[in-house]
Each structure stands twice: as structure tokens, then as C-alpha cells.
Write a protein that holds these residues in place. Sequence first.
Motif, PDB file in Angstrom:
ATOM      1  N   ALA A   1       0.764  -1.418  -0.011  1.00  0.00           N
ATOM      2  CA  ALA A   1       0.137  -0.020  -0.041  1.00  0.00           C
ATOM      3  C   ALA A   1       0.829   1.232   0.005  1.00  0.00           C
ATOM      4  O   ALA A   1       0.632   2.247  -0.648  1.00  0.00           O
ATOM      5  CB  ALA A   1      -0.923  -0.019   1.109  1.00  0.00           C
ATOM      6  N   CYS A   2       2.133   1.310   0.805  1.00  0.00           N
ATOM      7  CA  CYS A   2       2.812   2.388   0.720  1.00  0.00           C
ATOM      8  C   CYS A   2       4.049   2.418  -0.327  1.00  0.00           C
ATOM      9  O   CYS A   2       4.823   3.244  -0.158  1.00  0.00           O
ATOM     10  CB  CYS A   2       3.557   2.483   2.110  1.00  0.00           C
ATOM     11  SG  CYS A   2       2.349   2.620   3.349  1.00  0.00           S
ATOM     12  N   GLU A   3       4.021   1.255  -1.137  1.00  0.00           N
ATOM     13  CA  GLU A   3       4.943   1.206  -2.264  1.00  0.00           C
ATOM     14  C   GLU A   3       6.505   0.971  -1.482  1.00  0.00           C
ATOM     15  O   GLU A   3       7.469   1.686  -2.135  1.00  0.00           O
ATOM     16  CB  GLU A   3       4.881   2.218  -3.305  1.00  0.00           C
ATOM     17  CG  GLU A   3       3.620   2.357  -3.903  1.00  0.00           C
ATOM     18  CD  GLU A   3       3.421   3.287  -4.987  1.00  0.00           C
ATOM     19  OE1 GLU A   3       4.393   4.247  -4.864  1.00  0.00           O
ATOM     20  OE2 GLU A   3       2.682   3.196  -5.931  1.00  0.00           O
ATOM     21  N   ILE A   4       6.414   0.200  -0.561  1.00  0.00           N
ATOM     22  CA  ILE A   4       7.799   0.213  -0.015  1.00  0.00           C
ATOM     23  C   ILE A   4       8.407  -1.411  -0.265  1.00  0.00           C
ATOM     24  O   ILE A   4       7.481  -2.382  -0.196  1.00  0.00           O
ATOM     25  CB  ILE A   4       7.746  -0.001   1.732  1.00  0.00           C
ATOM     26  CG1 ILE A   4       7.303   1.477   1.891  1.00  0.00           C
ATOM     27  CG2 ILE A   4       9.030  -0.193   2.096  1.00  0.00           C
ATOM     28  CD1 ILE A   4       6.786   1.627   3.618  1.00  0.00           C
ATOM     29  N   GLY A   5       9.669  -1.416  -0.892  1.00  0.00           N
ATOM     30  CA  GLY A   5      10.229  -2.634  -0.999  1.00  0.00           C
ATOM     31  C   GLY A   5      11.410  -2.970  -0.247  1.00  0.00           C
ATOM     32  O   GLY A   5      11.632  -2.024   0.559  1.00  0.00           O
ATOM     33  N   PHE A   6      11.916  -3.911  -0.229  1.00  0.00           N
ATOM     34  CA  PHE A   6      12.979  -4.384   0.883  1.00  0.00           C
ATOM     35  C   PHE A   6      14.227  -3.373   0.330  1.00  0.00           C
ATOM     36  O   PHE A   6      14.976  -2.936   1.279  1.00  0.00           O
ATOM     37  CB  PHE A   6      13.613  -5.849   0.423  1.00  0.00           C
ATOM     38  CG  PHE A   6      14.649  -6.157   1.271  1.00  0.00           C
ATOM     39  CD1 PHE A   6      14.544  -6.351   2.323  1.00  0.00           C
ATOM     40  CD2 PHE A   6      16.116  -6.222   0.397  1.00  0.00           C
ATOM     41  CE1 PHE A   6      15.867  -6.737   3.349  1.00  0.00           C
ATOM     42  CE2 PHE A   6      17.057  -6.511   1.514  1.00  0.00           C
ATOM     43  CZ  PHE A   6      16.926  -6.687   2.685  1.00  0.00           C
ATOM     44  N   GLU A   7      14.618  -2.871  -1.047  1.00  0.00           N
ATOM     45  CA  GLU A   7      15.445  -2.013  -1.119  1.00  0.00           C
ATOM     46  C   GLU A   7      15.359  -0.765  -0.341  1.00  0.00           C
ATOM     47  O   GLU A   7      16.441   0.013  -0.010  1.00  0.00           O
ATOM     48  CB  GLU A   7      15.933  -1.645  -2.654  1.00  0.00           C
ATOM     49  CG  GLU A   7      16.207  -2.932  -3.337  1.00  0.00           C
ATOM     50  CD  GLU A   7      17.700  -3.280  -3.021  1.00  0.00           C
ATOM     51  OE1 GLU A   7      18.613  -2.442  -2.774  1.00  0.00           O
ATOM     52  OE2 GLU A   7      17.933  -4.556  -2.553  1.00  0.00           O
ATOM     53  N   ASP A   8      14.343  -0.378  -0.229  1.00  0.00           N
ATOM     54  CA  ASP A   8      13.782   1.189   0.410  1.00  0.00           C
ATOM     55  C   ASP A   8      14.215   0.888   1.859  1.00  0.00           C
ATOM     56  O   ASP A   8      14.323   1.801   2.528  1.00  0.00           O
ATOM     57  CB  ASP A   8      12.394   1.228   0.320  1.00  0.00           C
ATOM     58  CG  ASP A   8      11.953   1.400  -1.177  1.00  0.00           C
ATOM     59  OD1 ASP A   8      12.778   2.157  -2.002  1.00  0.00           O
ATOM     60  OD2 ASP A   8      10.857   0.902  -1.396  1.00  0.00           O
ATOM     61  N   LEU A   9      14.032  -0.152   2.706  1.00  0.00           N
ATOM     62  CA  LEU A   9      14.548  -0.497   3.915  1.00  0.00           C
ATOM     63  C   LEU A   9      16.029  -0.638   3.992  1.00  0.00           C
ATOM     64  O   LEU A   9      16.456  -0.349   5.088  1.00  0.00           O
ATOM     65  CB  LEU A   9      13.727  -1.948   4.191  1.00  0.00           C
ATOM     66  CG  LEU A   9      12.156  -1.906   4.384  1.00  0.00           C
ATOM     67  CD1 LEU A   9      11.751  -3.361   4.785  1.00  0.00           C
ATOM     68  CD2 LEU A   9      11.650  -0.750   5.024  1.00  0.00           C
ATOM     69  N   LYS A  10      16.507  -1.125   3.147  1.00  0.00           N
ATOM     70  CA  LYS A  10      18.056  -1.875   3.245  1.00  0.00           C
ATOM     71  C   LYS A  10      18.819  -0.553   3.854  1.00  0.00           C
ATOM     72  O   LYS A  10      19.839  -0.786   4.491  1.00  0.00           O
ATOM     73  CB  LYS A  10      18.362  -2.395   1.841  1.00  0.00           C
ATOM     74  CG  LYS A  10      19.732  -3.034   1.868  1.00  0.00           C
ATOM     75  CD  LYS A  10      19.960  -3.703   0.616  1.00  0.00           C
ATOM     76  CE  LYS A  10      21.122  -4.376   0.479  1.00  0.00           C
ATOM     77  NZ  LYS A  10      21.684  -4.743  -0.783  1.00  0.00           N
TER      78      LYS A  10
END
Length: 206
Positions: free
Chosen positions: A174-183
Motif C-alpha cells: 500500500a505504501c509502495e515500500i520494497g526491501f531495497e527501500d528498507l535496506k
Amino acid sequence: MLYDYLKKKFGEDEPIFIADIQYEGMSMNCIRQQIKKLTDNGMLKRYDTGIYFIPKKSVFQSGSQLSRDKVIELKYLKDGNLRCGYITGVLFANQLGLTTQVPVNCEVVTNKATNDYREVKLASSTVILRRPRVEVTEENYRQLQLLDLIKEIDFYSEKDGDERLRRLTAYMKACEIGFEDLKEYLPYYPDKIYKNMYEVGLLVGK
């Protein structure tokens, strides 16, 4: 005159912080005196020290009430139009459907906090303020919010297994967050964050 200005600028049932009022030709001392008069005659209502609102007409004798969430948003989550904080802890877990607990207190991570942990009173509520690991912005607050939750996922979540993963990934989608965004923010967290992410199923490049 001041009432008309306040109603036009802030509207009804919206927080009015005295410190934010700038009325041409009127000193802050005079503004405070006028606020008191407006409050005494019921045109304004006091929420907490320095915080007022214009109540909407209501069928209830007590009148309308100001939302705590609105006050917290303007006081701790926003700095003007800029994002500077986010909700964390049990309340955020509840918003994601990971727990049925409804906390009495609200936990907030905000750039406005000067200590790692501080409790402040806000009307009848207690707000817990925490200093962020990295400066909070509009671009990163959802990632930091999610990582804070994952760091303590066993403490906050009543769900486990596939249901826990489903709710977390639904939020990420829903927030368009992927693992790369967290990394890029993982180095700011203790090593247990990797263990928790693996156990909930997020260390798979989603």
C-alpha cells in the motif's frame, strides 16, 4: 475580529496553537487576553495549555471535542508542511491489525524530541516522545516506522506466521515500500533486526 481571523485560518474543530497566531497590530500579550475572553464566552474551547479550538455546534451540551490525533499530528508529526515524526509502538501495530490492544498512551518518534525517551502530558493523555535513529522526512518515515515495528515484532504482534507476513506485506504494498527501500536504514538498527526480518519472511528481496 480575532475570532473571524481564527475561524478563517484554522476552521472548526482544528487545533489552534497560540504560538502560531500572528494577527497584525496585536501583541502576543493582547492575543492571549483576547483568547481568554473568547474562551470565557464559549466561542473557543481550551484543549491544553496553549492549545485551543473553535467548537462546532453540537446536539450535546458539552459541545464538540478536539481530536487528540489532530493535535499530535500538528504538534509532533509535522513541522509546518514538513514531515518530522511518526506514530510507533502498540498504536501502529494496532493500525496494521497486528494486535487488538488499544494503548492508553501514544508513542511518537519525532525530530522534535531532544531525548531518547520522554513522557509529556497532553490534556488527559500521555504522549511518549522518542528521538529518531536518523532524521525523519516525508521520504523515509514509513520505512523507519516499519523497521521500528519489526525490531520489536514479537512484543507488539499477536499475529504470527502467514497472517503476520500478510499484514506486513499488505502495508508495504500500500505504501509502495520494497526491501531495497528498507535496506539503507538497516545499519541504524541493532543486529536483531535481520533475525526478525528473516523470521517474519521479509528477507527474501520483496
